[in-house]
Design a protein around this motif. Sequence first.
Motif, PDB file in Angstrom:
ATOM      1  N   LYS A   6      -3.955 -17.336  -4.766  1.00  0.00           N
ATOM      2  CA  LYS A   6      -3.604 -17.497  -3.358  1.00  0.00           C
ATOM      3  C   LYS A   6      -4.066 -16.271  -2.591  1.00  0.00           C
ATOM      4  O   LYS A   6      -4.321 -15.203  -3.168  1.00  0.00           O
ATOM      5  CB  LYS A   6      -2.099 -17.686  -3.186  1.00  0.00           C
ATOM      6  CG  LYS A   6      -1.261 -16.531  -3.712  1.00  0.00           C
ATOM      7  CD  LYS A   6       0.226 -16.826  -3.550  1.00  0.00           C
ATOM      8  CE  LYS A   6       1.076 -15.709  -4.155  1.00  0.00           C
ATOM      9  NZ  LYS A   6       2.505 -15.972  -4.007  1.00  0.00           N
ATOM     10  N   ARG A   7      -4.180 -16.437  -1.278  1.00  0.00           N
ATOM     11  CA  ARG A   7      -4.524 -15.297  -0.430  1.00  0.00           C
ATOM     12  C   ARG A   7      -3.331 -14.358  -0.397  1.00  0.00           C
ATOM     13  O   ARG A   7      -2.216 -14.780  -0.094  1.00  0.00           O
ATOM     14  CB  ARG A   7      -4.866 -15.796   0.974  1.00  0.00           C
ATOM     15  CG  ARG A   7      -5.418 -14.726   1.900  1.00  0.00           C
ATOM     16  CD  ARG A   7      -5.762 -15.314   3.268  1.00  0.00           C
ATOM     17  NE  ARG A   7      -6.505 -14.354   4.072  1.00  0.00           N
ATOM     18  CZ  ARG A   7      -5.943 -13.414   4.834  1.00  0.00           C
ATOM     19  NH1 ARG A   7      -4.630 -13.329   4.888  1.00  0.00           N
ATOM     20  NH2 ARG A   7      -6.689 -12.578   5.532  1.00  0.00           N
ATOM     21  N   GLN A   8      -3.542 -13.055  -0.661  1.00  0.00           N
ATOM     22  CA  GLN A   8      -2.381 -12.188  -0.821  1.00  0.00           C
ATOM     23  C   GLN A   8      -2.569 -10.763  -0.282  1.00  0.00           C
ATOM     24  O   GLN A   8      -2.365  -9.790  -1.013  1.00  0.00           O
ATOM     25  CB  GLN A   8      -1.961 -12.133  -2.283  1.00  0.00           C
ATOM     26  CG  GLN A   8      -3.083 -11.853  -3.256  1.00  0.00           C
ATOM     27  CD  GLN A   8      -2.605 -11.924  -4.708  1.00  0.00           C
ATOM     28  OE1 GLN A   8      -1.415 -11.938  -4.998  1.00  0.00           O
ATOM     29  NE2 GLN A   8      -3.545 -11.954  -5.623  1.00  0.00           N
ATOM     30  N   PRO A   9      -2.955 -10.604   0.991  1.00  0.00           N
ATOM     31  CA  PRO A   9      -2.841  -9.262   1.571  1.00  0.00           C
ATOM     32  C   PRO A   9      -1.386  -8.805   1.501  1.00  0.00           C
ATOM     33  O   PRO A   9      -0.468  -9.602   1.749  1.00  0.00           O
ATOM     34  CB  PRO A   9      -3.289  -9.454   3.021  1.00  0.00           C
ATOM     35  CG  PRO A   9      -4.097 -10.707   3.009  1.00  0.00           C
ATOM     36  CD  PRO A   9      -3.477 -11.579   1.963  1.00  0.00           C
ATOM     37  N   ARG A  10      -1.158  -7.548   1.173  1.00  0.00           N
ATOM     38  CA  ARG A  10       0.214  -7.104   0.949  1.00  0.00           C
ATOM     39  C   ARG A  10       0.310  -5.601   1.189  1.00  0.00           C
ATOM     40  O   ARG A  10      -0.671  -4.875   1.109  1.00  0.00           O
ATOM     41  CB  ARG A  10       0.663  -7.427  -0.482  1.00  0.00           C
ATOM     42  CG  ARG A  10      -0.210  -6.767  -1.542  1.00  0.00           C
ATOM     43  CD  ARG A  10      -0.104  -7.469  -2.888  1.00  0.00           C
ATOM     44  NE  ARG A  10      -1.025  -6.896  -3.881  1.00  0.00           N
ATOM     45  CZ  ARG A  10      -2.308  -7.252  -3.979  1.00  0.00           C
ATOM     46  NH1 ARG A  10      -2.820  -8.157  -3.173  1.00  0.00           N
ATOM     47  NH2 ARG A  10      -3.076  -6.689  -4.904  1.00  0.00           N
ATOM     48  N   ILE A  11       1.516  -5.176   1.480  1.00  0.00           N
ATOM     49  CA  ILE A  11       1.790  -3.750   1.497  1.00  0.00           C
ATOM     50  C   ILE A  11       2.835  -3.455   0.437  1.00  0.00           C
ATOM     51  O   ILE A  11       3.797  -4.199   0.269  1.00  0.00           O
ATOM     52  CB  ILE A  11       2.244  -3.239   2.883  1.00  0.00           C
ATOM     53  CG1 ILE A  11       3.491  -3.965   3.378  1.00  0.00           C
ATOM     54  CG2 ILE A  11       1.134  -3.359   3.881  1.00  0.00           C
ATOM     55  CD1 ILE A  11       4.013  -3.414   4.679  1.00  0.00           C
ATOM     56  N   GLU A  12       2.591  -2.395  -0.307  1.00  0.00           N
ATOM     57  CA  GLU A  12       3.555  -1.903  -1.280  1.00  0.00           C
ATOM     58  C   GLU A  12       4.172  -0.636  -0.716  1.00  0.00           C
ATOM     59  O   GLU A  12       3.465   0.292  -0.312  1.00  0.00           O
ATOM     60  CB  GLU A  12       2.878  -1.630  -2.624  1.00  0.00           C
ATOM     61  CG  GLU A  12       2.353  -2.894  -3.289  1.00  0.00           C
ATOM     62  CD  GLU A  12       1.658  -2.627  -4.609  1.00  0.00           C
ATOM     63  OE1 GLU A  12       1.575  -1.441  -5.021  1.00  0.00           O
ATOM     64  OE2 GLU A  12       1.177  -3.595  -5.223  1.00  0.00           O
ATOM     65  N   LEU A  13       5.499  -0.592  -0.678  1.00  0.00           N
ATOM     66  CA  LEU A  13       6.244   0.484  -0.048  1.00  0.00           C
ATOM     67  C   LEU A  13       7.011   1.260  -1.103  1.00  0.00           C
ATOM     68  O   LEU A  13       7.781   0.672  -1.870  1.00  0.00           O
ATOM     69  CB  LEU A  13       7.215  -0.090   0.988  1.00  0.00           C
ATOM     70  CG  LEU A  13       6.552  -0.898   2.110  1.00  0.00           C
ATOM     71  CD1 LEU A  13       7.591  -1.720   2.855  1.00  0.00           C
ATOM     72  CD2 LEU A  13       5.816   0.028   3.063  1.00  0.00           C
ATOM     73  N   SER A  14       6.827   2.560  -1.142  1.00  0.00           N
ATOM     74  CA  SER A  14       7.380   3.398  -2.197  1.00  0.00           C
ATOM     75  C   SER A  14       8.622   4.142  -1.731  1.00  0.00           C
ATOM     76  O   SER A  14       8.545   5.035  -0.872  1.00  0.00           O
ATOM     77  CB  SER A  14       6.332   4.413  -2.663  1.00  0.00           C
ATOM     78  OG  SER A  14       6.914   5.380  -3.499  1.00  0.00           O
ATOM     79  N   THR A  15       9.767   3.792  -2.308  1.00  0.00           N
ATOM     80  CA  THR A  15      11.009   4.515  -2.032  1.00  0.00           C
ATOM     81  C   THR A  15      10.883   5.973  -2.442  1.00  0.00           C
ATOM     82  O   THR A  15      11.316   6.883  -1.719  1.00  0.00           O
ATOM     83  CB  THR A  15      12.181   3.859  -2.775  1.00  0.00           C
ATOM     84  OG1 THR A  15      12.393   2.544  -2.256  1.00  0.00           O
ATOM     85  CG2 THR A  15      13.458   4.667  -2.633  1.00  0.00           C
ATOM     86  N   SER A  16      10.285   6.224  -3.603  1.00  0.00           N
ATOM     87  CA  SER A  16      10.189   7.598  -4.094  1.00  0.00           C
ATOM     88  C   SER A  16       9.354   8.462  -3.151  1.00  0.00           C
ATOM     89  O   SER A  16       9.675   9.642  -2.924  1.00  0.00           O
ATOM     90  CB  SER A  16       9.613   7.635  -5.510  1.00  0.00           C
ATOM     91  OG  SER A  16       8.295   7.122  -5.543  1.00  0.00           O
TER      92      SER A  16
END
Length: 375
Positions: A6-16
């Motif tokens: 599937k089309r999957q642009p994404r942002i990964e957000l780091s708590t650390s």
Amino acid sequence: MTAVTKRQPRIELSTSALQHNFKRVRKVAPHSKVVCMVKADAYGHGIEFALNALQDTDAFGVACISEARQIRQLGYKQPVTLIEGVFSPAEWIEASQQQFECVVHQQQQVQWALAHPHTYQKNNLKIWLKLNSGMNRLGLQPDELLTAALKLRAAGFELVLTMHFANADVPDHPLNQQQIQTFLHLKQQLEPIEASCCNSAAIFNWPELHFNYVRPGIMLYGASPYDNIIANKLDLRPVMHLKSNLIAIQHVNVEQVIGYGSRFTTTRPTRLGIVAIGYGDGYPRALTHGAYVSIQGHEAPLLGRVSMDLLAVDLTDLPTSIHIGDEVTLWGDNPSVDLIAKHNNTIGYELLCRLTQRVKRISLNAEGNILIKSN
């Protein structure tokens, strides 16, 4: 080869990373309370994610009361400062009841405060009285501020003197010293009074101006507040990584055009990667030459125009092990959002804030496990 399902642009957000940057504020300004700026959906990172990571802050800062309501609805009890203040007597009363502290920057707001002091004072809330020290955006002129301060103090309000730098990102700009001197002169006239004037760049520039409260914004999210100093030189870590995947690879001959407007013409046989992201997702269209993405740790230059849903990158000089389905980093550690912003003649703040809801959000806890997932 990784299958693309599937089309999957994404942002990964780091708590650390966010917590690291918050601790960096504490280290640079150890004697001040920290008001973490989480306006504009935490600079595009998501308010729920940011509040969860910043639970050790002294207070939060937002632009307006609708943003403050979100903080209370999510269960957070820390003080919240409305940096644009309120826009009506009804909002003043609500702020008093919900224990939101207000910036007062114009005469009408002074009158609302004087007309409705009781709940605000009963909840021990402070008025942040804003000085127009030379930026000429919001704030009272020095003589107006002195008059307002006398009236508000006579009515029983506790005050914080505040202002905002126009050029903190350019430490040698002559307006900085003008603003500082105006602020210090007013502060001296109003002593004893609490004070706050440092945003992210000013926190680094002028430790002698940290006073009672500092107001970090962009540095929390791991981007640089300066044009000429990169974030990792300030020991800041990017909180957001914008990613997508290769969904096609084209083999293009010499003197073939690429993309809308036929703006790029190949000068050699080219292995062309097509990435599933574009300006419809918030990635900037008006990029200049030199922008790139990262694939398997290798830099792949952009070719041609960014379109609404897709962009093209040059894989010719990259390993042949790169295939359809491989992960592509649009910004994060490399390239940084500041670098991409520079190639778009803007600043990292704008790019972080303008990503669309079409992009999936994946929030990672301090251990790197998924905490919140949207879309």
